[in-house]
Design a protein around this motif. Structure first.
Motif, PDB file in Angstrom:
ATOM      1  N   GLU A  16       0.857  -1.187   0.000  1.00  0.00           N
ATOM      2  CA  GLU A  16       0.000   0.000   0.000  1.00  0.00           C
ATOM      3  C   GLU A  16       0.889   1.231   0.000  1.00  0.00           C
ATOM      4  OE1 GLU A  16      -3.167   2.334   2.884  1.00  0.00           O
ATOM      5  OE2 GLU A  16      -2.927   0.177   3.140  1.00  0.00           O
ATOM      6  N   ILE A  17       0.569   2.174  -0.888  1.00  0.00           N
ATOM      7  CA  ILE A  17       1.334   3.415  -0.981  1.00  0.00           C
ATOM      8  C   ILE A  17       1.016   4.283   0.227  1.00  0.00           C
ATOM      9  CG2 ILE A  17       1.765   5.516  -2.332  1.00  0.00           C
ATOM     10  CD1 ILE A  17       2.705   2.948  -3.734  1.00  0.00           C
ATOM     11  N   LYS A  18       2.049   4.663   0.950  1.00  0.00           N
ATOM     12  CA  LYS A  18       1.893   5.535   2.115  1.00  0.00           C
ATOM     13  C   LYS A  18       2.259   6.973   1.783  1.00  0.00           C
ATOM     14  CE  LYS A  18       0.334   2.678   5.109  1.00  0.00           C
ATOM     15  NZ  LYS A  18      -1.036   2.889   5.579  1.00  0.00           N
ATOM     16  N   ALA A  24      11.607  13.997  -4.852  1.00  0.00           N
ATOM     17  CA  ALA A  24      12.742  13.114  -4.553  1.00  0.00           C
ATOM     18  C   ALA A  24      12.758  11.854  -5.424  1.00  0.00           C
ATOM     19  CB  ALA A  24      12.711  12.714  -3.080  1.00  0.00           C
ATOM     20  N   GLY A  25      11.648  11.586  -6.144  1.00  0.00           N
ATOM     21  CA  GLY A  25      11.575  10.392  -6.979  1.00  0.00           C
ATOM     22  C   GLY A  25      11.467   9.119  -6.162  1.00  0.00           C
ATOM     23  N   LYS A  26      10.682   9.199  -5.053  1.00  0.00           N
ATOM     24  CA  LYS A  26      10.590   8.059  -4.143  1.00  0.00           C
ATOM     25  C   LYS A  26       9.159   7.764  -3.721  1.00  0.00           C
ATOM     26  CE  LYS A  26      15.222   8.761  -2.402  1.00  0.00           C
ATOM     27  NZ  LYS A  26      16.074   9.010  -1.249  1.00  0.00           N
ATOM     28  N   LEU A  27       8.951   6.505  -3.335  1.00  0.00           N
ATOM     29  CA  LEU A  27       7.671   6.038  -2.810  1.00  0.00           C
ATOM     30  C   LEU A  27       7.901   5.414  -1.438  1.00  0.00           C
ATOM     31  CD1 LEU A  27       6.295   4.059  -5.892  1.00  0.00           C
ATOM     32  CD2 LEU A  27       5.392   6.216  -5.010  1.00  0.00           C
ATOM     33  N   THR A  28       6.978   5.653  -0.523  1.00  0.00           N
ATOM     34  CA  THR A  28       6.966   4.925   0.739  1.00  0.00           C
ATOM     35  C   THR A  28       5.867   3.884   0.609  1.00  0.00           C
ATOM     36  OG1 THR A  28       7.705   6.868   1.967  1.00  0.00           O
ATOM     37  CG2 THR A  28       6.705   5.079   3.250  1.00  0.00           C
ATOM     38  N   ILE A  29       6.241   2.608   0.783  1.00  0.00           N
ATOM     39  CA  ILE A  29       5.304   1.505   0.599  1.00  0.00           C
ATOM     40  C   ILE A  29       5.286   0.612   1.829  1.00  0.00           C
ATOM     41  CG2 ILE A  29       4.666  -0.488  -0.830  1.00  0.00           C
ATOM     42  CD1 ILE A  29       6.285   0.757  -3.133  1.00  0.00           C
ATOM     43  N   MET A  30       4.077   0.334   2.338  1.00  0.00           N
ATOM     44  CA  MET A  30       3.902  -0.676   3.376  1.00  0.00           C
ATOM     45  C   MET A  30       3.670  -1.975   2.609  1.00  0.00           C
ATOM     46  SD  MET A  30       1.139  -0.917   6.503  1.00  0.00           S
ATOM     47  CE  MET A  30      -0.291  -1.124   5.421  1.00  0.00           C
ATOM     48  N   HIS A  31       4.611  -2.901   2.726  1.00  0.00           N
ATOM     49  CA  HIS A  31       4.563  -4.092   1.872  1.00  0.00           C
ATOM     50  C   HIS A  31       4.618  -5.376   2.675  1.00  0.00           C
ATOM     51  CE1 HIS A  31       8.866  -4.888   2.466  1.00  0.00           C
ATOM     52  NE2 HIS A  31       9.050  -3.582   2.341  1.00  0.00           N
ATOM     53  N   GLY A  32       4.198  -6.444   1.990  1.00  0.00           N
ATOM     54  CA  GLY A  32       4.364  -7.787   2.530  1.00  0.00           C
ATOM     55  C   GLY A  32       5.784  -8.245   2.257  1.00  0.00           C
ATOM     56  N   GLY A  41       7.867  -8.340   5.658  1.00  0.00           N
ATOM     57  CA  GLY A  41       6.991  -7.198   5.449  1.00  0.00           C
ATOM     58  C   GLY A  41       7.362  -6.046   6.365  1.00  0.00           C
ATOM     59  N   MET A  42       7.245  -4.835   5.851  1.00  0.00           N
ATOM     60  CA  MET A  42       7.540  -3.617   6.617  1.00  0.00           C
ATOM     61  C   MET A  42       7.128  -2.407   5.790  1.00  0.00           C
ATOM     62  SD  MET A  42      11.704  -3.281   6.158  1.00  0.00           S
ATOM     63  CE  MET A  42      12.091  -5.025   6.333  1.00  0.00           C
ATOM     64  N   THR A  43       7.318  -1.230   6.331  1.00  0.00           N
ATOM     65  CA  THR A  43       7.105   0.008   5.584  1.00  0.00           C
ATOM     66  C   THR A  43       8.472   0.603   5.309  1.00  0.00           C
ATOM     67  OG1 THR A  43       4.977   0.398   6.657  1.00  0.00           O
ATOM     68  CG2 THR A  43       6.025   2.300   5.625  1.00  0.00           C
ATOM     69  N   MET A  44       8.736   0.895   4.039  1.00  0.00           N
ATOM     70  CA  MET A  44      10.045   1.457   3.700  1.00  0.00           C
ATOM     71  C   MET A  44       9.980   2.362   2.475  1.00  0.00           C
ATOM     72  SD  MET A  44      11.990  -1.994   2.329  1.00  0.00           S
ATOM     73  CE  MET A  44      13.437  -1.187   1.658  1.00  0.00           C
ATOM     74  N   LEU A  45      11.035   3.123   2.323  1.00  0.00           N
ATOM     75  CA  LEU A  45      11.173   4.075   1.229  1.00  0.00           C
ATOM     76  C   LEU A  45      11.895   3.408   0.067  1.00  0.00           C
ATOM     77  CD1 LEU A  45      10.778   7.151   0.652  1.00  0.00           C
ATOM     78  CD2 LEU A  45      13.100   7.468   1.486  1.00  0.00           C
ATOM     79  N   PHE A  46      11.372   3.612  -1.137  1.00  0.00           N
ATOM     80  CA  PHE A  46      11.981   3.065  -2.348  1.00  0.00           C
ATOM     81  C   PHE A  46      12.204   4.183  -3.352  1.00  0.00           C
ATOM     82  CE2 PHE A  46       9.509  -0.480  -0.696  1.00  0.00           C
ATOM     83  CZ  PHE A  46      10.333  -1.573  -0.895  1.00  0.00           C
TER      84      PHE A  46
END
Length: 89
Positions: A16-18, A24-32, A41-46
């Motif tokens: 899920e996009i947080k 900055a050209g980045k996404l924070t995603i809460m992922h499995g 699974g965790m929430t991290m910046l990509f």
């Protein structure tokens, strides 16, 4: 230690996009689990491979994506929003 794998359908993960940070050209995603990277699974910046990917998603979207470690940076190389029609209530 994290492992790397080629971009394949099997490497698709869900999340899920947080946050979308176009500047900055980045996404924070809460992922499995990211099986191709050996990560739980965790929430991290990509970082995103292509800036146009940031226009495909918005905060709160459920997504399928491929992440790879490129040059030491976790990078989304493919992403698609999961259609509302495919979600179960």
């Amino acid at each position: 230690m994290y492992k790397s794998a080629g971009t394949t359908q099997a490497a698709m993960s869900e999340g899920e996009i947080k946050k979308v940070d176009k500047h900055a050209g980045k996404l924070t995603i809460m992922h499995g689990e990211l099986k191709n990277l050996g990560m739980p699974g965790m929430t991290m910046l990509f970082k995103v491979k292509e800036p146009s990917m940031l226009d495909k998603v918005k905060k709160g979207d459920k997504v399928r994506f491929v992440a790879e470690k490129i040059g030491g940076v976790f990078t989304v190389t493919s992403i698609e929003a999961i259609s509302e029609l495919n979600k179960e209530s």
